[in-house]
Design a protein around this motif. Structure first.
Motif, mmCIF file in Angstrom:
data_model
loop_
_atom_site.group_PDB
_atom_site.id
_atom_site.type_symbol
_atom_site.label_atom_id
_atom_site.label_comp_id
_atom_site.label_asym_id
_atom_site.label_seq_id
_atom_site.Cartn_x
_atom_site.Cartn_y
_atom_site.Cartn_z
ATOM 1 N N ASP A 1 45.720 35.900 37.851
ATOM 2 C CA ASP A 1 44.398 35.615 37.284
ATOM 3 C C ASP A 1 43.305 36.219 38.153
ATOM 4 O OD1 ASP A 1 45.547 34.217 35.192
ATOM 5 O OD2 ASP A 1 45.148 32.225 36.059
ATOM 6 N N TRP A 2 43.421 36.072 39.467
ATOM 7 C CA TRP A 2 42.447 36.636 40.397
ATOM 8 C C TRP A 2 42.358 38.151 40.214
ATOM 9 C CZ3 TRP A 2 42.209 40.190 44.308
ATOM 10 C CH2 TRP A 2 41.122 40.110 45.179
ATOM 11 N N CYS A 3 43.516 38.801 40.120
ATOM 12 C CA CYS A 3 43.539 40.257 39.935
ATOM 13 C C CYS A 3 42.919 40.651 38.611
ATOM 14 C CB CYS A 3 44.973 40.776 40.006
ATOM 15 S SG CYS A 3 45.665 40.755 41.672
ATOM 16 N N ASN A 4 43.281 39.937 37.547
ATOM 17 C CA ASN A 4 42.719 40.258 36.220
ATOM 18 C C ASN A 4 41.207 40.113 36.179
ATOM 19 O OD1 ASN A 4 45.187 40.941 35.054
ATOM 20 N ND2 ASN A 4 45.598 38.838 34.409
ATOM 21 N N GLU A 5 40.675 39.065 36.810
ATOM 22 C CA GLU A 5 39.237 38.844 36.849
ATOM 23 C C GLU A 5 38.491 39.957 37.575
ATOM 24 O OE1 GLU A 5 38.838 35.031 38.710
ATOM 25 O OE2 GLU A 5 39.774 33.991 37.013
#
Length: 122
Positions: A112-116
């Protein structure tokens, strides 16, 4: 060395896998560069501190010439160090708190952190 700024002679004992891999990771050089005065490094790869395999014990030389004031730290990955006063304490401590070194503790959180941020893990 902020807790004993007047100290000019140290002994740092590296235990377990930290002692086994410390030379290759330049652990000794980092320690020597950060402590004032003389530093003796002791390597004990076959021994470990009770709470974690990547332990190190800092001691200062007292006025009588004896080593004193031992303080244990644990290398827990990513350059992070913890001791008994760290949030959650070292692994295996009896403080009863959750032990988290990193804010992201699951693969889903990391993804999720990477996608954001449109970032990659590699």
């Amino acid at each position: 060395a902020g807790w004993y700024p007047e100290c000019r002679e140290w002994r740092v004992t590296l235990y377990g896998s930290l002692a086994a891999t410390g030379r290759g990771h330049l652990t000794d050089q980092v320690i020597v560069s950060r402590l004032p005065g003389e530093v003796e490094i002791v390597w004990l790869p076959e021994q470990r501190l009770p709470t974690h395999t990547n332990g190190m014990r800092f001691e200062k030389k007292g006025m009588t010439g004896e080593w004193e004031a031992p303080h244990d730290f644990f290398s827990v990955g990513g350059g992070s160090l913890v001791d008994k006063f760290s949030k959650g304490g070292p692994p295996g401590s009896t403080r009863g708190k959750v032990y988290d070194v990193y804010d992201l503790t699951t693969m889903n959180q990391m993804l999720d952190w990477c996608n954001e941020r449109a970032a990659n893990l590699h």
